[in-house]
Design a protein around this motif. Structure first.
Motif, PDB file in Angstrom:
ATOM      1  N   UNK A   6       0.870  -1.168   0.000  1.00 22.19           N
ATOM      2  CA  UNK A   6       0.000   0.000   0.000  1.00 22.19           C
ATOM      3  C   UNK A   6       0.910   1.222   0.000  1.00 22.19           C
ATOM      4  N   UNK A   7       0.908   1.950  -1.123  1.00 24.51           N
ATOM      5  CA  UNK A   7       1.929   2.970  -1.322  1.00 24.51           C
ATOM      6  C   UNK A   7       1.399   4.372  -1.531  1.00 24.51           C
ATOM      7  N   UNK A  28       2.883  -5.903  -6.131  1.00 24.66           N
ATOM      8  CA  UNK A  28       1.701  -5.154  -6.570  1.00 24.66           C
ATOM      9  C   UNK A  28       1.572  -3.957  -5.643  1.00 24.66           C
ATOM     10  N   UNK A  29       1.604  -2.747  -6.209  1.00 25.38           N
ATOM     11  CA  UNK A  29       1.487  -1.534  -5.409  1.00 25.38           C
ATOM     12  C   UNK A  29       0.128  -0.888  -5.648  1.00 25.38           C
ATOM     13  N   UNK A  30      -0.558  -0.549  -4.560  1.00 25.92           N
ATOM     14  CA  UNK A  30      -1.812   0.187  -4.679  1.00 25.92           C
ATOM     15  C   UNK A  30      -1.574   1.633  -4.268  1.00 25.92           C
ATOM     16  N   UNK A  48       0.422  -2.239 -10.706  1.00 27.74           N
ATOM     17  CA  UNK A  48      -0.103  -1.180  -9.855  1.00 27.74           C
ATOM     18  C   UNK A  48      -1.623  -1.108  -9.985  1.00 27.74           C
ATOM     19  N   UNK A  49      -2.251  -0.603  -8.942  1.00 24.27           N
ATOM     20  CA  UNK A  49      -3.673  -0.256  -8.970  1.00 24.27           C
ATOM     21  C   UNK A  49      -3.762   1.194  -8.540  1.00 24.27           C
ATOM     22  N   UNK A  50      -4.387   2.036  -9.368  1.00 23.60           N
ATOM     23  CA  UNK A  50      -4.370   3.480  -9.134  1.00 23.60           C
ATOM     24  C   UNK A  50      -5.748   4.019  -8.760  1.00 23.60           C
ATOM     25  N   UNK A  51      -6.278   3.540  -7.655  1.00 23.98           N
ATOM     26  CA  UNK A  51      -7.547   4.066  -7.149  1.00 23.98           C
ATOM     27  C   UNK A  51      -7.708   3.612  -5.695  1.00 23.98           C
ATOM     28  N   UNK A  52      -8.500   4.339  -4.917  1.00 31.77           N
ATOM     29  CA  UNK A  52      -8.753   3.888  -3.550  1.00 31.77           C
ATOM     30  C   UNK A  52      -9.470   2.543  -3.552  1.00 31.77           C
TER      31      UNK A  52
END
Length: 260
Positions: A6-7, A28-30, A48-52
């Motif tokens: 969680x980044x 995997x970075x969120x 990566x995942x780019x959302x809350x």
């Protein structure tokens, strides 16, 4: 080793680079923004995942991808996500690390211009009552602006924020003029902070106690030189965190990983 990180902070990109260099690891970075995701990718994150993300979404991602470790390297003031991540790790009985940057060492720094408060609401009230002249530099992110402009005229308010859609929309909703927005691309230097104080005729600066990596020392020193006040919001105490879950640097991170 498969890590879900969680980044969205400088700490998290440092962790990505360190892990990729020293371990056989998939990361995997969120993050909550595209900007944060891009920085994570540049640091070496595999995905990566780019959302809350909601708690149930994080749990599903962990289960579906069989991650080995959950590392929370979000901002010290991201209280909700840290509480959530700790509860997820407990629920799933998986290894968990909270990477928490150290409190700023102010031992050799003049702190006479600092006013400590516990919340942004308190900061707004303090400015309303004691700093009625001059402009306000807000160095504490877009999500905290509303608590200040409840008490401070937007005519005096100058936020330094990432110029991303969500932040610009918040400014628009609050009535903050586009000409008042100071673009942010990382921690400012001492000279840059001095320039901003002079350019915007500031009498007070708002910042979080976000550690040396967040540029707190440079903000304080600039305020000292220009003789203006610093209103510093103290870090929240995160419930659910156990002391042995917390590491403060990469050496401690390595030690913790090897203990699993």
């Amino acid at each position: 080793m498969k890590v879900i990180l969680l980044g969205g902070t400088k700490d998290s990109t440092n962790i990505i680079s360190h892990l990729k260099k020293n371990y056989d690891v998939f990361i995997l970075t969120t993050t909550t923004t595209e900007y944060g995701a891009r920085l994570a990718q540049e640091a070496g994150s595999d995905e990566t995942i780019a959302r809350p993300l909601l708690k149930d979404e994080i749990i599903s991602i962990i289960k579906e991808n069989e991650f080995d470790i959950l590392i929370d390297a979000t901002h010290p003031f991201a209280e909700h996500i840290t509480q959530t991540s700790a509860s997820i790790a407990k629920e799933l009985e998986m290894p968990y690390i909270r990477f928490e940057r150290p409190i700023t060492n102010l031992e050799n720094i003049d702190t006479s211009h600092i006013r400590y408060v516990k919340s942004f609401d308190d900061a707004g009230k303090l400015i309303e009552n004691e700093f009625v002249k001059g402009n306000v530099l807000h160095f504490a992110g877009a999500n905290t602006m509303a608590d200040i402009v409840k008490y401070v005229s937007v005519e005096r308010f100058y936020p330094r924020i990432l110029k991303v859609e969500s932040s610009l929309k918040k400014c628009e909703e609050l009535g903050v003029d586009a000409g008042h927005i100071i673009p942010m691309t990382g921690a400012a230097t001492l000279e840059e902070n001095i320039d901003l104080i002079e350019k915007y005729d500031a009498s007070v600066m708002i910042t979080k106690e976000s550690g040396e990596i967040g540029g707190v020392v440079e903000k304080i020193e600039a305020a000292n030189i220009k003789n203006i006040a610093v209103i510093m919001i103290q870090r929240p105490e995160i419930r659910m965190l156990e002391k042995n879950d917390i590491v403060n640097d990469l050496k401690e991170l390595d030690k913790k990983i090897k203990s699993f």
